[in-house]
Design an enzyme around this catalytic site. Structure first.
Site, PDB file in Angstrom:
ATOM      1  N   ASP A 285      66.899   6.596  37.211  1.00 46.36           N
ATOM      2  CA  ASP A 285      66.484   7.590  36.215  1.00 46.36           C
ATOM      3  C   ASP A 285      67.560   8.642  35.981  1.00 46.36           C
ATOM      4  O   ASP A 285      67.905   8.974  34.848  1.00 46.36           O
ATOM      5  CB  ASP A 285      65.189   8.282  36.672  1.00 46.36           C
TER       6      ASP A 285
ATOM      7  N   GLY B 126      55.941   7.545  32.593  1.00 44.53           N
ATOM      8  CA  GLY B 126      56.892   6.483  32.896  1.00 44.53           C
ATOM      9  C   GLY B 126      58.181   6.622  32.106  1.00 44.53           C
ATOM     10  O   GLY B 126      58.983   5.698  32.056  1.00 44.53           O
TER      11      GLY B 126
ATOM     12  N   THR C 221      63.752  -3.911  41.465  1.00 42.74           N
ATOM     13  CA  THR C 221      65.030  -4.452  41.940  1.00 42.74           C
ATOM     14  C   THR C 221      65.879  -3.355  42.574  1.00 42.74           C
ATOM     15  O   THR C 221      66.731  -3.642  43.405  1.00 42.74           O
ATOM     16  CB  THR C 221      65.823  -5.059  40.770  1.00 42.74           C
ATOM     17  N   ASP C 222      65.634  -2.102  42.204  1.00 39.41           N
ATOM     18  CA  ASP C 222      66.538  -1.010  42.624  1.00 39.41           C
ATOM     19  C   ASP C 222      66.613  -0.875  44.144  1.00 39.41           C
ATOM     20  O   ASP C 222      67.698  -0.793  44.710  1.00 39.41           O
ATOM     21  CB  ASP C 222      66.171   0.317  41.955  1.00 39.41           C
TER      22      ASP C 222
ATOM     23  N   SER D 249      61.121  13.962  34.750  1.00 39.85           N
ATOM     24  CA  SER D 249      61.642  14.730  35.896  1.00 39.85           C
ATOM     25  C   SER D 249      63.164  14.588  36.009  1.00 39.85           C
ATOM     26  O   SER D 249      63.870  15.575  36.203  1.00 39.85           O
ATOM     27  CB  SER D 249      60.952  14.312  37.189  1.00 39.85           C
TER      28      SER D 249
END
Ligand code: ADP
Ligand code: MG
Length: 396
Positions: A181, A133, A43-44, A137
């Protein structure tokens, strides 16, 4: 308990920093967590909504100024040290170890924003599993930015820091990730999921009252090579869908603007073709599932939230077609355990991890009910982690 292990980890990093660079004052310490996305997948990049939560696995960074113009970065986990002139931060050294790109990218992005860079020494360490996942990072980027903020004292609020770290990963490391993230690594709060509007960056903390249930992440340790090409293809298909929808409603900018209960998508179906239609149907229905999840979680209704997780997986498998047989197997085995409320793929797809909402008893039976039969069928053991929920940024 969490606090004790955190203090122990910080003390270990400080001691290691002293062993590598020499002890003394002026050391800034910071950390940031990994995350798991509970719902809101693919969705992002359609300007939509995501609902990640930070987890109790963190990357820690210790940093201190140097009198000269050198930047020296030590990785405890890789037991490697890199060194470069601060003035050469934007250059690429083909012999560099890959992990050093992330802190270097943050330095580069800060410099590009006008923050005066100085020579420094830094040590990084953490326990977010790499490439599983859980976004090690972004945790590394945000922890680096926070440590440098403590050291240098520049002004940068939470959302701006998340954007800066994303830019570092996009433009220096060269990974085309969205904002989720870095945003949750910086802004996540203990015991909460973070509802994030990827268009406006508006966000809201959603309490996760799990009671006698837990979240368990299972890494299939499968990675199909399709990931990058399929990701680009999905993005293109979504763009095609938006073009067809715009012909009917010129005010529409992204799939996020399509009302889930409206007739627009059905009307555009013949122009789109079946595949593009199904891709769009996933994105539109997934945004609606994120909103419904927030309502369910705020009511403490885990059964409904679990059902939404299941529906999300089914949509990703059937409409968006980003699952794979190994992930479907993990999901089916987990769902067959009494006490599992929801199980779904999390992350980009074609392998990677699942996230499961289950009773503590069901989690106890995960090895026997999921790990062992998976290994028998696929040939290797998946890894799993029962999550403890934690908060984002921490400056010490
Ligand atoms: P993910 O973010 O999903 O874990 P990525 O491939 O985006 O996977 O990022 C993983 C990379 O981040 C690692 O290969 C390494 O370069 C860097 N990294 C992660 N954790 C650490 C760590 N503890 N120390 C040094 N580098 C790390
Ligand atoms: Mg990553």
């Amino acid at each position: 308990m969490q606090e004790t292990s955190r203090i122990r980890r910080s003390a270990a990093l400080r001691a290691r920093f002293g062993a590598v660079f020499g002890s003394g004052p002026g050391v800034a310490l910071a950390s940031a967590p990994g995350r798991v996305n509970l719902i809101g997948e693919h969705t992002d990049y359609n300007d939509g909504f995501v609902l990640p939560t930070p987890i109790d696995r963190r990357i820690e960074v210790a940093a201190r100024r140097r009198a000269d113009e050198q930047v020296v970065i030590h990785s405890v986990d890789f037991d490697e040290t890199v060194r470069f002139e601060v003035g050469a931060v934007e250059e690429r050294d083909s012999a560099r170890p890959g992990w050093s790109d992330y802190p270097r990218a943050v330095l580069w992005a800060l410099g590009a924003r006008g923050v005066p860079l100085t020579g420094l020494e830094m040590a990084v360490a953490g326990d977010v599993p790499l490439g599983a996942g859980l976004s090690s990072s972004a945790a590394l980027e945000v922890a680096t930015a926070l440590a440098l903020q403590t050291l240098w004292g520049f002004e940068l609020d939470g959302p701006a820091m998340a954007c800066l770290c994303r830019r570092a990963e996009n433009d220096y490391v060269g990974v085309r990730c969205g904002i989720m993230d870095q945003f949750v690594a910086r802004m996540g709060r203990e015991g909460h999921a973070l509802l994030l509007d990827c268009r406006s960056l508006e966000h809201r903390q959603v309490p996760l009252a799990l009671g006698r249930h837990c979240l368990l992440v299972c890494n299939s340790r499968v990675k199909h090579s399709l990931v990058d090409s399929a990701y680009n293809e999905r993005r293109r298909q979504c763009e095609k869908g938006v073009e067809a929808l715009k012909a009917l409603d010129p005010t529409l900018r992204a799939l996020r603007d399509v009302a889930p209960a409206g007739a627009l998508l059905e009307t555009a179906r013949p122009q789109m073709g079946e595949v593009v239609y199904r891709r769009c149907r996933h994105v539109v229905s997934e945004n609606a599932r994120v909103s419904a999840s927030v309502v369910a979680l705020e009511r403490g209704d885990l059964v409904t939230f679990g059902a939404l997780m299941n529906a999300s997986h089914d949509s990703l498998r059937d409409d968006y077609e980003v699952s794979c047989p190994e992930i479907d197997l993990l999901v089916d085995l987990a769902r067959a355990l009494p006490g599992t409320l929801g199980a779904r793929i999390t992350g980009g797809g074609f392998g990677g991890s699942t996230v499961n909402l289950m009773s503590e008893e069901a989690a106890q039976g995960f090895v026997e009910g999921v790990v062992v039969p998976f290994e028998r069928e696929v040939g290797h053991r998946p890894e799993f982690l029962v999550l403890r929920l934690t908060s984002g940024r921490r400056q010490c």
